[in-house]
Scaffold this motif. Structure first.
Motif, mmCIF file in Angstrom:
data_model
loop_
_atom_site.group_PDB
_atom_site.id
_atom_site.type_symbol
_atom_site.label_atom_id
_atom_site.label_comp_id
_atom_site.label_asym_id
_atom_site.label_seq_id
_atom_site.Cartn_x
_atom_site.Cartn_y
_atom_site.Cartn_z
ATOM 1 N N ALA A 57 0.936 -1.221 -0.058
ATOM 2 C CA ALA A 57 0.181 -0.045 0.032
ATOM 3 C C ALA A 57 0.871 1.240 0.106
ATOM 4 N N SER A 58 1.894 1.129 0.689
ATOM 5 C CA SER A 58 2.710 2.454 0.793
ATOM 6 C C SER A 58 3.749 2.504 -0.694
ATOM 7 N N GLU A 59 4.036 1.594 -1.276
ATOM 8 C CA GLU A 59 4.652 1.600 -2.826
ATOM 9 C C GLU A 59 3.489 2.015 -3.579
ATOM 10 N N ASP A 60 2.226 1.789 -3.549
ATOM 11 C CA ASP A 60 1.122 2.180 -4.382
ATOM 12 C C ASP A 60 0.952 3.671 -4.187
ATOM 13 N N GLY A 61 1.185 4.300 -2.989
ATOM 14 C CA GLY A 61 0.659 5.825 -2.568
ATOM 15 C C GLY A 61 -0.365 5.748 -1.740
ATOM 16 N N LEU A 62 -1.320 4.520 -1.484
ATOM 17 C CA LEU A 62 -2.322 4.575 -0.642
ATOM 18 C C LEU A 62 -2.159 4.820 0.819
ATOM 19 N N PHE A 63 -1.040 4.156 1.550
ATOM 20 C CA PHE A 63 -0.902 4.233 2.786
ATOM 21 C C PHE A 63 -0.814 5.708 3.129
ATOM 22 N N ASP A 64 -0.073 6.658 2.269
ATOM 23 C CA ASP A 64 0.067 7.853 2.839
ATOM 24 C C ASP A 64 -1.312 8.598 2.782
ATOM 25 N N CYS A 65 -2.358 8.105 2.335
ATOM 26 C CA CYS A 65 -3.721 8.738 2.107
ATOM 27 C C CYS A 65 -4.593 8.387 3.400
ATOM 28 N N ALA A 66 -4.096 7.509 4.316
ATOM 29 C CA ALA A 66 -4.622 6.811 5.368
ATOM 30 C C ALA A 66 -4.595 8.056 6.511
ATOM 31 N N THR A 67 -5.623 7.956 7.245
ATOM 32 C CA THR A 67 -5.783 8.759 8.431
ATOM 33 C C THR A 67 -5.479 7.910 9.939
ATOM 34 N N TYR A 68 -6.083 6.810 9.662
ATOM 35 C CA TYR A 68 -6.070 5.885 10.815
ATOM 36 C C TYR A 68 -5.454 4.421 10.338
#
Length: 838
Positions: A309-320
């Motif tokens: 998810a981090s490599e895809d850029g999604l993890f940085d969009c997470a709040t929790y």
């Protein structure tokens, strides 16, 4: 026993990947036994409940039929002459053996659990009920006067032998003396032949540990206790804390959300390939990621999922982020000073630290008795036991110490940092909103019908009354969820929380109780919290039996035993053979100040017992549904052991219905299969065999028709459900929400759409051959050894599974963003029209 057997045990125990006491996937081992025994020999059919009065009876019956139970890979195998296992036997390919300790522990536990005699009943009515009450009642008190006196003066003031610290040090001293004597009784030759070389070091380690944790001048315990009163080392001890009673989020979390939104705005623009200036703050979806329980499997698989998810850029969009058990460990570790919030760094750390069992004595004891690791690891024990006369020290504390020694210490050990041993210190890395807010979870088993008296800690001595209480407890027992963030410890059911840095100190009527020095105890250390988060072994007897029930039912002659135990399931579900960890109760004596859902025991007990939240639900969804968090997209990475049969999403669905969570997609989870429908119909009352068979056949037909009508199918690598905020105009139950298909993408952008649930189960994938959560032995929840190759395999599988659904996840995020944007524009248009009309 032959010399070859002893040497085999010696080789296994001497290996650094072997624990001193192992308990690796007993259910899977038993399954293998059954498979290999099929067609050869099974349990004798003459075993009856009457023959179970003593385990020796079973072994005698087996021997009379030339059978023996085997803890290796052969279930019940024929007895062989001694010569076949001796040194004089011809060379043959040796099978891998299970250690003698494993055989003894696993076999003894199974016999004890299947022990249907009056002895078991007496155990349940005495110690069993006490343990049961302890889970909601906390510590036991001998009389009310002592309880009142200790509440006023929590610091050690009585003679040493009457305090928790005095008892602890005396017990450790006795164990040290016993270890010296027992080792001295063995000749040097016997010890060297039977036990591994490192066993010679055990008495020395124990003597050193006993000295360091004694009251002797210059001991480590004295230094640590003095340090516990040093505000420059533990700043929180000088601050006063009060219980915050409110349904709202704490101010610190609200401030964090404002800072985090600035970061997620840039991350979302990058993730959706947009210009940041085109992203309005109100349009940003609140994304939460949660990881399941499952020990090291959940830790490693969750790391792989977050890495993808981090490599895809999604993890940085997470709040929790939220976790249960092993996923809690994940959150703790990636935010340490040596990983600095980096998932790749965490992966390297796991490769370096998981190849040695956390209970391997030479390594573990070295950590407890040598600098620089001994001070941070043992400080929590000294502070807890010496600062609270009523503190308990049990298996969860030891387990936490072992976890801390293995995972909170970086490779090389010199990089160990005291700041990693308090959860509240994670505020530093979160202060700019650079990382999602971690939510840790634990549960408390509340059994109100089994409590009596003012302190609710004494079980009834009357068998008649106990039976009535048990009947009531069957209907009323439940698990209370406690959430821990770096900012606050909170329980939604009682509507109250305290600052995380105040966890571990005594409270009374909403205010903390200082020590005699006027200061307070430091925050509970991270190792104990790690033990609590992962204390699945504190499960009830019912949980334990369900782990092996499918295997027991397949053994010939065990059907009656299974039926008898199943009939006692309600009683077994109230007994915890291993006590959960005990911590001070911050809601003590807050009469009339808590939420209406608070139970009497939460007011009247000075201590509460917390355990692995997986006892209630292996997915930490409940805290993410809390009002004020306003989650738009919930992404669940499920690495549970039996994701289809346990169906934790369906459990969360029941919670959401009960609480009336608006926007929740009703009916989520794995589709109900034919077997479940059949089981439910079998449970229905039938007056004859023919009638029962008819009901079963009708259930099969109904299930087929329902599947055909709903076009239900098994879930894949990524499934998305979307709820609705529309109010129903009828009293009929809401129909189950169907997964969003490719042709139904419009459902995500519907103005009345609610919460989007994205489910990513940890399944086998043909792109990663030879790696399967269900078939790879090293992925057992009870396995604590992962080689670097094992870690790589699990991470490859987690990443492959994420890749299967990443396009669907991205489309979901984009659709929710567009929906929020359109709603904002419509609201602005209406507001502008109203302004013009005025």
């Amino acid at each position: 026993m032959s010399a070859a057997w002893w040497k085999s045990c010696h080789r296994e125990a001497a290996h650094p990947r072997a624990p001193f006491l192992t308990f690796k996937s007993f259910p899977k081992t038993l399954k293998r036994c059954c498979r290999r025994a099929n067609g050869r020999a099974t349990a004798p059919q003459s075993i009856t409940p009457a023959s179970m009065k003593h385990p020796g009876t079973i072994l005698g019956q087996l021997a009379s039929k030339s059978l023996r139970p085997s803890a290796g890979r052969a279930g019940f195998s024929p007895l062989r002459p001694k010569l076949s296992n001796s040194l004089f036997t011809g060379a043959r390919k040796q099978r891998r053996r299970v250690s003698a300790t494993t055989t003894l522990v696993a076999g003894g536990f199974l016999v004890w659990m299947l022990y249907p005699t009056e002895d078991f009943h007496r155990l349940s009515t005495s110690r069993g009920y006490t343990n049961l009450v302890d889970t909601s009642a906390g510590n036991k008190k001998s009389d009310e006067g002592t309880l009142q006196e200790k509440a006023e003066t929590p610091e050690a003031s009585a003679p040493a032998e009457q305090t928790a610290w005095g008892t602890f040090t005396k017990s450790l001293e006795e164990r040290s003396a016993a270890a010296d004597k027992e080792w001295a009784d063995f000749s040097e030759k016997v010890v060297g032949f039977i036990l591994p070389d490192w066993s010679r070091q055990i008495p020395g380690f124990i003597r050193k540990l006993q000295h360091e944790l004694s009251d002797a001048p210059g001991s480590l315990a004295e230094d640590l206790w003095a340090e516990a009163h040093d505000a420059s080392v533990n700043p929180e001890i000088q601050y006063t804390a009060e219980v915050r009673v409110s349904d709202e989020l704490c101010p610190d979390e609200k401030e964090f959300l404002a800072r985090r939104k600035k970061k997620t705005r840039a991350a979302l623009a990058k993730y959706l390939d947009m210009d940041e200036k085109d992203v309005h703050p109100d349009d940003i979806p609140t994304i939460a990621m949660c990881g399941s329980g499952g020990g090291l499997r959940a830790l490693v698989a969750g790391t792989g999922s977050l890495l993808a998810a981090s490599e895809d850029g999604l993890f940085d969009c997470a709040t929790y982020t939220a976790g249960v058990s092993g996923s809690c460990w994940l959150q703790l570790l990636y935010l340490t000073s040596f990983n600095k919030g980096s998932i790749p760094s965490l992966l390297d750390h796991l490769k370096a630290r998981t190849s040695t069992h956390l209970a391997y004595p030479p390594v573990a004891l070295q950590s407890f008795t040598s600098l620089p690791t001994s001070r941070p690891l043992l400080s929590g024990i000294v502070e807890k036991i010496r600062g609270d006369n009523d503190a308990d020290f049990g298996l969860v504390d030891i387990y936490g110490l072992l976890l801390g020694a293995r995972f909170l210490v970086p490779k090389g050990e010199l990089g160990v940092n005291d700041r990693d041993f308090k959860i509240s210190n994670q505020r530093e890395i979160l202060k700019n909103g650079d990382r999602p807010l971690p939510i840790y979870t634990a549960v408390r088993h509340e059994i109100p019908a089994l409590e009596e008296g003012k302190d609710k800690s004494k079980s009834s001595k009357s068998p008649e009354k106990t039976k009535e209480e048990l009947d009531q407890a069957e209907k009323e027992s439940w698990f209370q969820w406690f959430e821990i963030t770096p900012y606050e410890v909170f329980c939604e059911e009682i509507g109250a929380g305290i600052p995380t840095w105040a966890l571990g100190r005594r409270f009374k009527d909403g205010k903390d109780v200082p020590l005699e020095s006027g200061l307070h105890l430091p925050e509970i250390r991270t190792p104990l919290m790690m033990g609590i988060f992962g204390s699945a072994f504190c499960a009830t007897l019912s949980h334990y039996y369900k782990e092996i029930q499918p295997v027991v039912k397949t053994l010939t002659g065990f059907g009656a035993i299974d039926k008898m135990i199943s009939e006692r399931d309600d009683a077994l579900a109230k007994v915890h053979p291993i006590d959960p960890a005990s911590i001070p109760n911050y809601a003590y004596q807050m009469y009339g100040k808590l939420a209406k859902t608070a139970t009497p025991s939460i007011y009247e007990n000075e201590h509460i017992q917390l355990m692995d939240a997986g006892m209630s639900n292996n997915l930490p969804i409940y805290p993410l549904l809390r009002p004020g968090r306003d989650v738009d997209i919930l992404i669940s990475f499920d690495a549970s052991a039996d994701i289809r049969t346990d169906n934790w999403l369906a459990v969360a669905d029941g919670y959401a219905r009960q609480r009336g969570i608006k926007g929740w997609p009703v009916g989520v989870g794995w589709p109900q299969d034919e077997k479940k429908a059949v089981d439910e119909m079998k449970a229905a009352e039938a007056h004859s065999t023919a009638q029962a068979d008819a009901k079963v056949e009708q259930a099969k037909e109904d299930q087929k028709q329902e599947d055909k009508a709903k076009k239900s199918k098994d879930l894949g690598f990524c499934t998305v459900w979307i709820g609705t905020t529309e109010e129903r105009t009828t009293k009929e139950e809401s129909p189950a929400t169907q997964p969003v298909s490719d042709s139904e993408h419009w459902r995500l952008t519907d103005p009345n759409a609610g919460l989007a649930v994205v489910y990513v189960p940890f399944l086998p994938n043909e792109k990663v051959p030879g790696v399967s959560p269900a078939e790879s032995d090293f992925m057992s929840t009870w396995n604590f050894i992962y080689t670097p190759e094992n870690v790589e395999d699990v991470v490859r599988l987690a990443r492959a599974n994420y890749d299967e659904g990443k396009a669907q996840i991205r489309n979901t995020v984009r659709a929710v963003y567009e929906r929020k944007k359109q709603l904002r524009l419509n609201n602005e248009k209406e507001a502008e029209e109203q302004r013009k009309r005025k």
